[in-house]
Structure formats: structure tokens, C-alpha cells
Design a protein around this motif. Structure first.
Motif, PDB file in Angstrom:
ATOM      1  N   MET A 143       0.689  -1.344  -0.191  1.00  0.00           N
ATOM      2  CA  MET A 143       0.107   0.043  -0.062  1.00  0.00           C
ATOM      3  C   MET A 143       0.836   1.458   0.049  1.00  0.00           C
ATOM      4  N   MET A 144       0.513   2.447  -0.718  1.00  0.00           N
ATOM      5  CA  MET A 144       1.123   3.622  -0.695  1.00  0.00           C
ATOM      6  C   MET A 144       0.977   4.392   0.432  1.00  0.00           C
ATOM      7  N   GLU A 145       1.770   4.159   1.576  1.00  0.00           N
ATOM      8  CA  GLU A 145       1.605   4.500   2.952  1.00  0.00           C
ATOM      9  C   GLU A 145       1.933   6.313   2.850  1.00  0.00           C
ATOM     10  N   GLN A 146       2.842   6.643   1.960  1.00  0.00           N
ATOM     11  CA  GLN A 146       3.285   7.930   2.050  1.00  0.00           C
ATOM     12  C   GLN A 146       2.345   8.908   1.250  1.00  0.00           C
ATOM     13  N   ASN A 147       1.366   8.077   0.603  1.00  0.00           N
ATOM     14  CA  ASN A 147       0.459   8.994  -0.474  1.00  0.00           C
ATOM     15  C   ASN A 147      -0.737   9.535   0.559  1.00  0.00           C
ATOM     16  N   ARG A 148      -0.970  10.621   0.817  1.00  0.00           N
ATOM     17  CA  ARG A 148      -2.101  11.418   1.707  1.00  0.00           C
ATOM     18  C   ARG A 148      -2.975  11.858   0.968  1.00  0.00           C
ATOM     19  N   THR A 149      -3.645  10.939   0.242  1.00  0.00           N
ATOM     20  CA  THR A 149      -5.016  11.353  -0.738  1.00  0.00           C
ATOM     21  C   THR A 149      -5.935  10.396  -0.271  1.00  0.00           C
ATOM     22  N   ALA A 150      -7.132  10.926   0.007  1.00  0.00           N
ATOM     23  CA  ALA A 150      -8.284   9.926   0.570  1.00  0.00           C
ATOM     24  C   ALA A 150      -9.484  10.270  -0.366  1.00  0.00           C
ATOM     25  N   LEU A 151     -10.089   9.229  -0.567  1.00  0.00           N
ATOM     26  CA  LEU A 151     -11.560   9.418  -1.149  1.00  0.00           C
ATOM     27  C   LEU A 151     -12.608   9.220   0.136  1.00  0.00           C
ATOM     28  N   VAL A 152     -13.482   9.988   0.275  1.00  0.00           N
ATOM     29  CA  VAL A 152     -14.475  10.043   1.279  1.00  0.00           C
ATOM     30  C   VAL A 152     -15.857   9.674   0.662  1.00  0.00           C
ATOM     31  N   LEU A 153     -16.342   8.646   0.543  1.00  0.00           N
ATOM     32  CA  LEU A 153     -17.501   8.125   0.366  1.00  0.00           C
ATOM     33  C   LEU A 153     -18.650   8.676   1.347  1.00  0.00           C
ATOM     34  N   GLY A 154     -19.707   9.650   1.082  1.00  0.00           N
ATOM     35  CA  GLY A 154     -20.519   9.831   2.004  1.00  0.00           C
ATOM     36  C   GLY A 154     -19.996  11.280   2.630  1.00  0.00           C
ATOM     37  N   ALA A 155     -19.119  11.913   2.035  1.00  0.00           N
ATOM     38  CA  ALA A 155     -18.648  13.412   2.495  1.00  0.00           C
ATOM     39  C   ALA A 155     -19.489  14.463   2.639  1.00  0.00           C
ATOM     40  N   THR A 156     -20.614  14.415   1.899  1.00  0.00           N
ATOM     41  CA  THR A 156     -21.802  15.191   2.329  1.00  0.00           C
ATOM     42  C   THR A 156     -22.707  15.019   3.365  1.00  0.00           C
ATOM     43  N   GLY A 157     -22.335  13.936   3.859  1.00  0.00           N
ATOM     44  CA  GLY A 157     -23.286  13.578   5.179  1.00  0.00           C
ATOM     45  C   GLY A 157     -22.321  13.852   6.640  1.00  0.00           C
ATOM     46  N   GLY A 158     -23.150  13.595   7.664  1.00  0.00           N
ATOM     47  CA  GLY A 158     -22.632  13.955   8.939  1.00  0.00           C
ATOM     48  C   GLY A 158     -21.282  13.369   9.333  1.00  0.00           C
ATOM     49  N   ALA A 195      -6.831   0.494  -6.766  1.00  0.00           N
ATOM     50  CA  ALA A 195      -5.975   1.617  -6.498  1.00  0.00           C
ATOM     51  C   ALA A 195      -4.737   0.996  -5.923  1.00  0.00           C
ATOM     52  N   GLY A 196      -4.358  -0.227  -5.911  1.00  0.00           N
ATOM     53  CA  GLY A 196      -3.342  -0.992  -5.542  1.00  0.00           C
ATOM     54  C   GLY A 196      -3.253  -1.356  -4.102  1.00  0.00           C
ATOM     55  N   GLY A 197      -4.314  -1.441  -3.463  1.00  0.00           N
ATOM     56  CA  GLY A 197      -4.367  -1.725  -2.084  1.00  0.00           C
ATOM     57  C   GLY A 197      -4.608  -0.504  -0.994  1.00  0.00           C
ATOM     58  N   ALA A 198      -5.575   0.360  -1.333  1.00  0.00           N
ATOM     59  CA  ALA A 198      -5.707   1.271  -0.779  1.00  0.00           C
ATOM     60  C   ALA A 198      -6.558   0.873   0.966  1.00  0.00           C
ATOM     61  N   GLU A 256     -16.870  -8.953   7.662  1.00  0.00           N
ATOM     62  CA  GLU A 256     -16.465  -9.998   7.327  1.00  0.00           C
ATOM     63  C   GLU A 256     -15.746 -10.035   5.838  1.00  0.00           C
ATOM     64  N   ARG A 257     -16.550  -9.409   4.864  1.00  0.00           N
ATOM     65  CA  ARG A 257     -16.091  -9.005   3.588  1.00  0.00           C
ATOM     66  C   ARG A 257     -14.582  -8.304   3.834  1.00  0.00           C
ATOM     67  N   LEU A 258     -14.661  -7.247   4.542  1.00  0.00           N
ATOM     68  CA  LEU A 258     -13.339  -6.427   4.698  1.00  0.00           C
ATOM     69  C   LEU A 258     -12.228  -7.533   5.488  1.00  0.00           C
ATOM     70  N   ARG A 259     -12.548  -8.048   6.170  1.00  0.00           N
ATOM     71  CA  ARG A 259     -11.612  -9.277   6.820  1.00  0.00           C
ATOM     72  C   ARG A 259     -10.946 -10.108   5.742  1.00  0.00           C
ATOM     73  N   LEU A 260     -11.941 -10.584   5.004  1.00  0.00           N
ATOM     74  CA  LEU A 260     -11.482 -11.611   3.740  1.00  0.00           C
ATOM     75  C   LEU A 260     -10.582 -10.779   2.900  1.00  0.00           C
ATOM     76  N   ALA A 261     -10.824  -9.477   2.581  1.00  0.00           N
ATOM     77  CA  ALA A 261      -9.953  -8.848   1.741  1.00  0.00           C
ATOM     78  C   ALA A 261      -8.514  -8.479   1.890  1.00  0.00           C
ATOM     79  N   ALA A 262      -8.393  -8.393   3.282  1.00  0.00           N
ATOM     80  CA  ALA A 262      -7.093  -8.228   3.907  1.00  0.00           C
ATOM     81  C   ALA A 262      -6.180  -9.313   3.722  1.00  0.00           C
ATOM     82  N   PRO A 263      -4.874  -9.179   3.462  1.00  0.00           N
ATOM     83  CA  PRO A 263      -4.046  -7.945   3.620  1.00  0.00           C
ATOM     84  C   PRO A 263      -3.969  -7.290   2.291  1.00  0.00           C
TER      85      PRO A 263
END
Length: 330
Positions: free
Chosen positions: A1-16, A103-106, A146-153
Motif C-alpha cells: 500500500m502507498m503509505e506515504q500517499n496522503r490522498t483520501a476518497l471519502v464516500l459520504g462526504a456530504t453526510g454527517g 488503487a493498489g491496496g488502498a 467479514e468481507r473486509l476481513r477476507l479482503a485483507a491483507p
């Protein structure tokens, strides 16, 4: 993962919660992107300094396009009005996982809920607590994680679980939609609690916690599951007292009409969804933040009195005389 890349996509950024996390990431020096169906509306009411992409979280190609070159995807989208969880929740997380992989493992960041647990059996939630949901909503959340757990690492993830959200910018909440009436002077308080011991998460503190954790990617596990303690209302009256103190008078308190919710729940819609989470207002649940404080040292914490006053001012229930301080460490 690109740890030094400080770009983030926020899904739901118009919400609380999504908007709160986007603002916190911007304060911490991240380049933040958002995805919105209506770009003009997003630019008008969304957080400042966000680069907006047109698209829908339900369309995988849109998410993949917006996520190109990011190192973090914040998944802060939920079906509106508590509806259609069974139809929308899992396809949306699948799209996010696919975009993170492309995205290469974001790293995927998820605001977690307590619905994964049986409140009658789990008074304290930690990263090792057994998940045994008692509702359709909880069952879906368990499958999502669980889907997130299975997708890691290959695709790392961070889940930060919290209680009921409230705070400036958080209008879709039990605090804003049940306890008080947004946009109106305080005249009464509706108390949803049917017992003592409820966990609350003040949005600025929670968002700051997300940002601080993402500043330490090397310390996070490929599948990290943390708990945010927030404000624990041990006697069920702390939030009531804080609202009364903010109003500077003894407002009358009425119980939430759970009986009516139960009566009309079979007809579906919001009553059915609300009836499913009624047990979380009956049984005490506290979140164990030991792992979180081990990573950060302390959890960002604003006193309940200041948090409630600022929330009420932002909702238009008070004169806008409260100034929000930076989250403090407890």
C-alpha cells in the motif's frame, strides 16, 4: 500500500460522519476527494477543500474512477432513512473493496456500529467480543465487516466502532431527530433510553480520532478493529442534564413512544427499522477503547457539556454563542 500517499476518497462526504472525517483529514494535511451525484449541491453544502467527482457509490465504475491514486477510502455511506439495507449495503462495500484493490491496496476506513452485537449479552464491546447480531441490520453489518476481513491483507482496513453519533453537522441522528427538534427553541426533551448505560460519539472527537489513526499507518494491523469509547451515559441522565444546562432551565422530559413504533413496525419503513434497534436503548453497552488508547495514547475527548451545547447551537436550538474548541485529550 502507498503509505506515504496522503490522498483520501471519502464516500459520504456530504453526510454527517463522512463530512466530519473529511474536514479532520483536511486539517491533518490530506488531499481529500468526494463522490457526489449532484456536484453543484456537494460544492455548496459539502466540506471545503474537497475535490469532487461526479458519481454514485452504487456504481462500481464511478468509485474506481474517483479512487485512482488514493491510499485511503473512507466508506461512510449508508442507505438514507434506515431503508433498503438488505439491497444496498453489501453492494456498496463490494464496490469500495474493488476500488481499493484497483488503487493498489488502498486502506478502507469504516465507521462501525454496535448493531453487530446482542446488547443483552455484550455490555462491553472490545475487538475480541463475539458478534452475534439480533437484527437484520446487525446481520448485514457482520457480513460487511467479514468481507473486509477476507479482503485483507491485499486490501487493509480500519474499523472504528462507536455509539450513537451527535454533533455539529450530524442531523441524521437520534439526538437531532428524537431528543430535540432541530431548528426550534428547546421546549422539551424526548428520551429514547429505556434503561441506564448508553454510548454516544461526539462527531468532532470521532473524526479527529480517525485522522490521528491514519497518521500512523505503520502501527495499524491489516485488519484493524477498534472501539471509540466516547461519552458513556452511565445513569441514562447525563445527556438530559447537559441539555438542561445548555437551555439554562429545567425542561420537561418525555419518553420516546416505543409502544407506537412496535405497533406500526409490521408495516415497514422507519418504524420497522427503529423497532429493530430498540434493544440498544434498553440494555447498557460500553465500548472498550484499550487498543485505541494503546495506539494514540489518549482518545480525543470533549466534555459532554460543551459537546451538547455546541450540538444544540449548530441545530438552531440555542443562540450561536458556543465556540467549538479543538478536541482535547482525556
Amino acid at each position: 500500500m502507498m503509505e506515504q500517499n496522503r490522498t483520501a476518497l471519502v464516500l459520504g462526504a456530504t453526510g454527517g460522519i463522512g463530512g466530519g472525517i473529511a474536514k479532520a483529514l483536511c486539517r491533518h494535511g490530506w488531499q481529500v476527494r468526494g463522490l457526489a451525484r449532484d456536484l453543484a449541491a456537494a460544492r455548496n453544502r459539502g466540506p471545503a477543500h474537497v475535490e469532487w467527482f461526479e458519481g454514485d457509490a452504487m456504481r462500481g465504475a464511478d468509485v474506481i474512477r474517483a479512487a485512482q491514486g488514493v491510499s485511503v477510502i473512507v466508506h461512510a455511506v449508508n442507505p438514507p432513512g434506515y431503508r433498503d439495507w438488505d439491497r444496498l449495503v453489501l453492494p456498496m462495500i463490494d464496490n469500495t473493496i474493488a476500488a481499493a484493490r484497483a488503487a493498489g491496496g488502498a486502506r478502507i476506513v469504516l465507521p462501525g456500529t454496535i448493531y453487530n452485537f446482542d446488547p443483552a449479552k455484550t455490555p462491553v464491546i472490545s475487538e475480541t467480543s463475539r458478534q452475534h447480531p439480533k437484527s437484520r441490520k446487525g446481520t448485514i453489518r457482520v457480513e460487511l465487516e467479514e468481507r473486509l476481513r477476507l479482503a485483507a491483507p491485499e486490501v487493509p482496513s480500519l474499523i472504528l466502532r462507536a455509539g450513537d453519533f451527535f454533533g455539529p453537522g450530524m442531523r441524521a441522528s437520534w439526538f437531532a431527530q428524537a431528543m430535540v427538534s432541530a431548528g426550534n427553541p428547546l421546549k422539551r426533551i424526548i428520551n429514547p433510553a429505556r434503561g441506564a448505560g448508553h454510548s454516544w460519539a461526539y462527531l468532532p472527537d470521532l473524526a479527529e480520532t480517525f485522522a490521528r489513526l491514519l497518521d500512523l499507518p505503520e502501527r495499524l494491523k491489516p485488519f484493524e478493529m477498534l472501539q471509540f469509547e466516547g461519552i458513556y451515559d452511565a445513569d441514562g441522565q447525563q445527556m438530559i442534564r447537559a441539555i438542561r444546562n445548555a437551555a439554562e432551565r429545567r425542561l420537561p422530559v418525555y419518553g420516546f413512544p416505543w409502544w407506537l413504533i412496535s405497533l406500526v413496525a409490521p408495516f415497514g419503513g422507519f418504524p420497522r427499522e427503529a423497532a429493530e434497534i430498540a434493544p440498544y436503548w434498553k440494555h447498557p453497552i460500553r465500548l472498550d477503547n484499550s487498543r485505541l488508547t494503546g495506539l494514540l495514547g489518549n482518545e480525543p475527548h470533549t466534555s459532554p457539556e460543551i459537546a451538547v451545547r455546541n450540538s444544540l447551537a449548530a441545530l438552531g436550538c440555542l443562540e450561536a454563542r458556543a465556540v467549538l474548541p479543538a478536541p482535547q485529550e482525556q
